[in-house]
Write an enzyme that holds these catalytic residues in place. Sequence first.
Site, PDB file in Angstrom:
ATOM      1  N   HIS A  57      56.341   5.072  63.608  1.00 32.19           N
ATOM      2  CA  HIS A  57      56.032   3.657  63.368  1.00 32.19           C
ATOM      3  C   HIS A  57      54.597   3.502  62.865  1.00 32.19           C
ATOM      4  O   HIS A  57      54.344   2.825  61.862  1.00 32.19           O
ATOM      5  CB  HIS A  57      56.240   2.878  64.673  1.00 32.19           C
ATOM      6  CG  HIS A  57      55.957   1.420  64.566  1.00 32.19           C
ATOM      7  ND1 HIS A  57      56.939   0.484  64.443  1.00 32.19           N
ATOM      8  CD2 HIS A  57      54.779   0.733  64.558  1.00 32.19           C
ATOM      9  CE1 HIS A  57      56.395  -0.718  64.365  1.00 32.19           C
ATOM     10  NE2 HIS A  57      55.080  -0.595  64.440  1.00 32.19           N
ATOM     11  N   GLU A  58      53.653   4.137  63.542  1.00 30.52           N
ATOM     12  CA  GLU A  58      52.241   4.020  63.153  1.00 30.52           C
ATOM     13  C   GLU A  58      51.976   4.702  61.815  1.00 30.52           C
ATOM     14  O   GLU A  58      51.149   4.233  61.028  1.00 30.52           O
ATOM     15  CB  GLU A  58      51.331   4.574  64.245  1.00 30.52           C
ATOM     16  CG  GLU A  58      51.454   3.869  65.592  1.00 30.52           C
ATOM     17  CD  GLU A  58      51.348   2.362  65.525  1.00 30.52           C
ATOM     18  OE1 GLU A  58      50.586   1.832  64.693  1.00 30.52           O
ATOM     19  OE2 GLU A  58      52.029   1.690  66.330  1.00 30.52           O
ATOM     20  N   HIS A  70      52.716   2.319  58.976  1.00 30.03           N
ATOM     21  CA  HIS A  70      51.559   1.452  58.714  1.00 30.03           C
ATOM     22  C   HIS A  70      50.511   2.221  57.906  1.00 30.03           C
ATOM     23  O   HIS A  70      49.972   1.724  56.916  1.00 30.03           O
ATOM     24  CB  HIS A  70      50.911   0.992  60.025  1.00 30.03           C
ATOM     25  CG  HIS A  70      51.697   0.001  60.808  1.00 30.03           C
ATOM     26  ND1 HIS A  70      52.025  -1.242  60.335  1.00 30.03           N
ATOM     27  CD2 HIS A  70      52.203   0.068  62.069  1.00 30.03           C
ATOM     28  CE1 HIS A  70      52.703  -1.903  61.259  1.00 30.03           C
ATOM     29  NE2 HIS A  70      52.823  -1.133  62.319  1.00 30.03           N
TER      30      HIS A  70
END
Length: 155
Positions: free
Chosen positions: A67-68, A71
């Site tokens: 998820h990170e 980003h």
Amino acid sequence: MTNDELQNLVEEISLQYFQKPFQHKAFFNPRLRTTGGRYMLRSHNIDINEKYLKELGVSELIGIIKHELCHYHLHIEGKGYKHRDAEFKQLLQKVGGPRHCTALPETKRNQRTLIYSCSRCNLTFKRKRRIDTKKYVCGRCKGKLIFREELRQGT
């Protein structure tokens, strides 16, 4: 797991799922409370909440890292890196990352309920936060509030 092992894991996941290198720092941040991880826009570093590894295991940690990294890579490429952006949602689905991390069991365990009642009409109030009984009164009859008990869930 140490910060060096986390750094290596993040670099491996970046190459395996994104085919791009992760060239910044990833580390455990003990101050994180309500989130699994955080991507820092200015430094491009990734903070990870170590509690998720300890309580939910490596698979949850890998999901948070994916998820990170979504980003991270989208921000570096100048694309839509925010949760609401279509590019972010597409990349997250492509790599199999979670949209939100699982809630920690600890946060559910420590919930409390405070019970107050009115001295005049006996109406009962359930609250999560403490009420200043000198300042607030019953909404129905304006009677004085009295603290009755505190209930703890899951202890």
